[in-house]
Design a protein around this motif. Structure first.
Motif, PDB file in Angstrom:
ATOM      1  N   GLY A 221     -13.525 -29.043 -76.311  1.00  8.51           N
ATOM      2  CA  GLY A 221     -12.341 -29.531 -75.616  1.00  8.51           C
ATOM      3  C   GLY A 221     -12.654 -29.911 -74.177  1.00  8.51           C
ATOM      4  O   GLY A 221     -13.533 -29.327 -73.535  1.00  8.51           O
ATOM      5  N   ASN A 222     -11.937 -30.897 -73.663  1.00 11.94           N
ATOM      6  CA  ASN A 222     -12.240 -31.390 -72.318  1.00 11.94           C
ATOM      7  C   ASN A 222     -11.139 -31.102 -71.290  1.00 11.94           C
ATOM      8  O   ASN A 222     -11.216 -31.576 -70.157  1.00 11.94           O
ATOM      9  CB  ASN A 222     -12.520 -32.898 -72.362  1.00 11.94           C
ATOM     10  N   GLU A 223     -10.117 -30.329 -71.676  1.00 15.67           N
ATOM     11  CA  GLU A 223      -9.002 -30.067 -70.760  1.00 15.67           C
ATOM     12  C   GLU A 223      -9.431 -29.295 -69.506  1.00 15.67           C
ATOM     13  O   GLU A 223      -8.902 -29.521 -68.413  1.00 15.67           O
ATOM     14  CB  GLU A 223      -7.888 -29.296 -71.465  1.00 15.67           C
ATOM     15  N   ASP A 224     -10.400 -28.411 -69.657  1.00 18.71           N
ATOM     16  CA  ASP A 224     -10.848 -27.630 -68.498  1.00 18.71           C
ATOM     17  C   ASP A 224     -11.617 -28.492 -67.510  1.00 18.71           C
ATOM     18  O   ASP A 224     -11.468 -28.347 -66.291  1.00 18.71           O
ATOM     19  CB  ASP A 224     -11.714 -26.449 -68.965  1.00 18.71           C
ATOM     20  N   ASP A 225     -12.416 -29.420 -68.023  1.00 18.73           N
ATOM     21  CA  ASP A 225     -13.201 -30.293 -67.149  1.00 18.73           C
ATOM     22  C   ASP A 225     -12.354 -31.384 -66.514  1.00 18.73           C
ATOM     23  O   ASP A 225     -12.572 -31.767 -65.353  1.00 18.73           O
ATOM     24  CB  ASP A 225     -14.338 -30.957 -67.949  1.00 18.73           C
ATOM     25  N   LYS A 226     -11.374 -31.888 -67.248  1.00 15.03           N
ATOM     26  CA  LYS A 226     -10.614 -33.043 -66.774  1.00 15.03           C
ATOM     27  C   LYS A 226      -9.300 -32.704 -66.071  1.00 15.03           C
ATOM     28  O   LYS A 226      -8.810 -33.492 -65.265  1.00 15.03           O
ATOM     29  CB  LYS A 226     -10.338 -34.000 -67.943  1.00 15.03           C
ATOM     30  N   VAL A 227      -8.715 -31.537 -66.422  1.00 12.92           N
ATOM     31  CA  VAL A 227      -7.398 -31.201 -65.867  1.00 12.92           C
ATOM     32  C   VAL A 227      -7.438 -29.930 -65.033  1.00 12.92           C
ATOM     33  O   VAL A 227      -7.162 -29.950 -63.818  1.00 12.92           O
ATOM     34  CB  VAL A 227      -6.340 -31.054 -66.996  1.00 12.92           C
ATOM     35  N   LEU A 228      -7.797 -28.823 -65.659  1.00 11.95           N
ATOM     36  CA  LEU A 228      -7.693 -27.532 -64.979  1.00 11.95           C
ATOM     37  C   LEU A 228      -8.687 -27.404 -63.822  1.00 11.95           C
ATOM     38  O   LEU A 228      -8.305 -27.069 -62.694  1.00 11.95           O
ATOM     39  CB  LEU A 228      -7.901 -26.395 -65.987  1.00 11.95           C
ATOM     40  N   GLY A 229      -9.960 -27.684 -64.082  1.00  8.81           N
ATOM     41  CA  GLY A 229     -10.987 -27.538 -63.047  1.00  8.81           C
ATOM     42  C   GLY A 229     -10.719 -28.370 -61.804  1.00  8.81           C
ATOM     43  O   GLY A 229     -10.710 -27.841 -60.683  1.00  8.81           O
ATOM     44  N   PRO A 230     -10.504 -29.685 -61.946  1.00  9.67           N
ATOM     45  CA  PRO A 230     -10.247 -30.508 -60.762  1.00  9.67           C
ATOM     46  C   PRO A 230      -8.996 -30.092 -59.982  1.00  9.67           C
ATOM     47  O   PRO A 230      -8.986 -30.151 -58.753  1.00  9.67           O
ATOM     48  CB  PRO A 230     -10.074 -31.916 -61.363  1.00  9.67           C
ATOM     49  N   THR A 231      -7.971 -29.653 -60.696  1.00  6.52           N
ATOM     50  CA  THR A 231      -6.751 -29.222 -60.003  1.00  6.52           C
ATOM     51  C   THR A 231      -7.008 -27.952 -59.209  1.00  6.52           C
ATOM     52  O   THR A 231      -6.517 -27.804 -58.075  1.00  6.52           O
ATOM     53  CB  THR A 231      -5.606 -29.000 -61.011  1.00  6.52           C
ATOM     54  N   LEU A 232      -7.795 -27.039 -59.765  1.00  2.52           N
ATOM     55  CA  LEU A 232      -8.126 -25.813 -59.029  1.00  2.52           C
ATOM     56  C   LEU A 232      -8.955 -26.134 -57.788  1.00  2.52           C
ATOM     57  O   LEU A 232      -8.786 -25.503 -56.736  1.00  2.52           O
ATOM     58  CB  LEU A 232      -8.878 -24.832 -59.942  1.00  2.52           C
ATOM     59  N   GLN A 233      -9.835 -27.097 -57.889  1.00  2.00           N
ATOM     60  CA  GLN A 233     -10.620 -27.505 -56.719  1.00  2.00           C
ATOM     61  C   GLN A 233      -9.719 -28.071 -55.622  1.00  2.00           C
ATOM     62  O   GLN A 233      -9.912 -27.804 -54.430  1.00  2.00           O
ATOM     63  CB  GLN A 233     -11.666 -28.543 -57.126  1.00  2.00           C
ATOM     64  N   LYS A 234      -8.713 -28.830 -56.032  1.00  2.00           N
ATOM     65  CA  LYS A 234      -7.760 -29.390 -55.076  1.00  2.00           C
ATOM     66  C   LYS A 234      -6.973 -28.271 -54.379  1.00  2.00           C
ATOM     67  O   LYS A 234      -6.786 -28.298 -53.156  1.00  2.00           O
ATOM     68  CB  LYS A 234      -6.794 -30.327 -55.804  1.00  2.00           C
ATOM     69  N   ILE A 235      -6.546 -27.289 -55.162  1.00  2.00           N
ATOM     70  CA  ILE A 235      -5.785 -26.159 -54.595  1.00  2.00           C
ATOM     71  C   ILE A 235      -6.675 -25.359 -53.637  1.00  2.00           C
ATOM     72  O   ILE A 235      -6.243 -24.958 -52.553  1.00  2.00           O
ATOM     73  CB  ILE A 235      -5.247 -25.257 -55.721  1.00  2.00           C
ATOM     74  N   LYS A 236      -7.917 -25.149 -54.049  1.00  2.00           N
ATOM     75  CA  LYS A 236      -8.848 -24.393 -53.205  1.00  2.00           C
ATOM     76  C   LYS A 236      -9.107 -25.130 -51.893  1.00  2.00           C
ATOM     77  O   LYS A 236      -9.213 -24.506 -50.821  1.00  2.00           O
ATOM     78  CB  LYS A 236     -10.161 -24.171 -53.961  1.00  2.00           C
ATOM     79  N   ALA A 237      -9.174 -26.440 -51.947  1.00  2.00           N
ATOM     80  CA  ALA A 237      -9.413 -27.235 -50.737  1.00  2.00           C
ATOM     81  C   ALA A 237      -8.258 -27.125 -49.742  1.00  2.00           C
ATOM     82  O   ALA A 237      -8.435 -27.345 -48.545  1.00  2.00           O
ATOM     83  CB  ALA A 237      -9.632 -28.692 -51.117  1.00  2.00           C
ATOM     84  N   SER A 238      -7.086 -26.740 -50.256  1.00  2.00           N
ATOM     85  CA  SER A 238      -5.929 -26.582 -49.374  1.00  2.00           C
ATOM     86  C   SER A 238      -5.951 -25.260 -48.613  1.00  2.00           C
ATOM     87  O   SER A 238      -5.109 -25.027 -47.740  1.00  2.00           O
ATOM     88  CB  SER A 238      -4.634 -26.674 -50.191  1.00  2.00           C
ATOM     89  N   GLY A 239      -6.915 -24.396 -48.968  1.00  2.00           N
ATOM     90  CA  GLY A 239      -7.051 -23.138 -48.238  1.00  2.00           C
ATOM     91  C   GLY A 239      -6.766 -21.892 -49.042  1.00  2.00           C
ATOM     92  O   GLY A 239      -6.999 -20.774 -48.570  1.00  2.00           O
ATOM     93  N   LYS A 240      -6.299 -22.041 -50.265  1.00  2.00           N
ATOM     94  CA  LYS A 240      -6.020 -20.872 -51.107  1.00  2.00           C
ATOM     95  C   LYS A 240      -7.304 -20.381 -51.779  1.00  2.00           C
ATOM     96  O   LYS A 240      -8.158 -21.188 -52.170  1.00  2.00           O
ATOM     97  CB  LYS A 240      -4.972 -21.209 -52.178  1.00  2.00           C
TER      98      LYS A 240
END
Length: 348
Positions: A221-240
């Motif tokens: 499955g590719n949901e972790d690579d295409k959806v979950l992972g990139p979104t978590l990186q975006k959230i982490k970049a915000s400081g969380k």
């Protein structure tokens, strides 16, 4: 609420053929509980007197017909109905389901109007509560609509907290529900709750993968690579401080969860099976993100033992204490937000 007043805890009685009434009685048979809070049970004195007699309880109820009649130091019972109720322990009964909904609706209204400070919900049967007027899969969705806020099922103990990206969703539909916006909303709810409700200033959050082994680079499955992972990186970049996605199969058994303030699972069983394995009987279901505070025990109606007098009230009492702690923490957080120069009190 005046500072010297005890916190008023509303209790929706749940399925009367289940263990809700029994654990409610057992929780307040210890009179010391009344030193911490003022309970209001949404049912009827008549039906609660039946349970008192059946379980040989020592509680004396204070019946009220108006929420302005609540008395500290008493187990208040708000007469939510006058009907006669036919109790058949262990039976799934649509008529009993409607009494559970009447209790919940009245308690939720009292919570919304600040007649009670927090709500603790005894277990319901998600099937027998359904009707033309009530089409919610459970407490969480109903309360989110009535009370307001972005709700999230948050299973908590002092040492383990597990939130869910999706809750009562069929497993086959989970990937379609997990969008970048949903992930951001749920992580924000967990993060805010950890700060406001649990007094954790810099929360560290782990997120579990959607697929086995986080998809194994697309093999499963590719949901972790295409959806979950990139979104978590975006959230982490915000400081969380958000990390993942982690493979779920070994995350709890290895003890990895101990390095985080909360864990966010992708779907219901992925989070609740390990939580209940580790914390069953001491865990609490807290609806994070609501404008008001609601908790419940981490178990269901337990029809198989209903009426036998052997139900364990531990999780229900923990639900009460957790609601009290969160109410105090949230009140102090809001006060500090208004006056940031005020010295923060010690963590509760």
């Amino acid at each position: 609420m005046k500072k010297e007043e005890k916190i008023t805890v509303g209790i929706s009685i749940g399925d009367l053929n289940g263990i809700g009434p029994e654990i409610t009685l057992k929780a307040f048979e210890d009179s010391r509980m009344l030193d911490f809070c003022t309970p209001v049970v949404f049912a009827s004195v008549k039906v609660m007197s039946f349970f008192k007699k059946h379980f040989n309880s020592s509680i004396n109820f204070h019946g009220i017909n108006n929420l302005d009649q609540i008395v500290e130091g008493k187990v208040n019972v708000f007469n939510t109905w006058k009907d006669n109720v036919n109790i058949e322990f262990g039976k799934e009964d649509p008529k009993i389901g409607q009494f559970a909904i009447r209790s919940l609706e009245t308690a939720a209204s009292a919570l919304k109007s600040d007649k009670i400070n927090v709500l603790v919900t005894a277990p319901i049967n998600k099937h027998n509560i359904q009707s033309d007027k009530f089409k919610f899969p459970g407490h969480t969705d109903y309360l989110a609509k009535v009370i307001g806020g972005k709700s999230l099922m948050f299973m908590v103990t002092d040492s383990l907290k597990v939130g869910l990206l999706t809750d009562h969703v069929p497993v086959k539909d989970v990937p379609n529900h997990i969008t970048p916006q949903l992930i951001e909303d749920k992580i924000h709810t967990v993060y805010t709750s950890l700060k406001k409700d649990f007094r954790i200033n810099r929360p560290k959050i782990a997120v579990l993968a959607i697929n086995p082994h986080a998809g194994d680079n697309g093999v499963i499955g590719n949901e972790d690579d295409k959806v979950l992972g990139p979104t978590l990186q975006k959230i982490k970049a915000s400081g969380k401080l958000v990390f993942g996605p982690y493979s779920a199969d070994s995350f709890f058994g290895s003890g990895n969860y101990k390095g985080f303030d909360a864990v966010v699972a992708s779907y219901h069983d992925q989070g609740l099976i390990p939580f209940k394995t580790i914390a069953f009987g001491n865990g609490v279901n807290f609806t994070a993100g609501l404008a008001k505070i609601r908790t419940s025990p981490d178990h269901g109606t337990a029809y198989e033992i209903a009426g036998k007098g052997i139900a364990d009230e531990s999780s229900f009492k923990e639900a009460i204490f957790t609601a009290l702690k969160i109410f105090k923490n949230r009140t102090e957080y809001n006060e500090l937000s208004k006056n940031p120069l005020k010295k923060a009190p010690k963590k509760i």
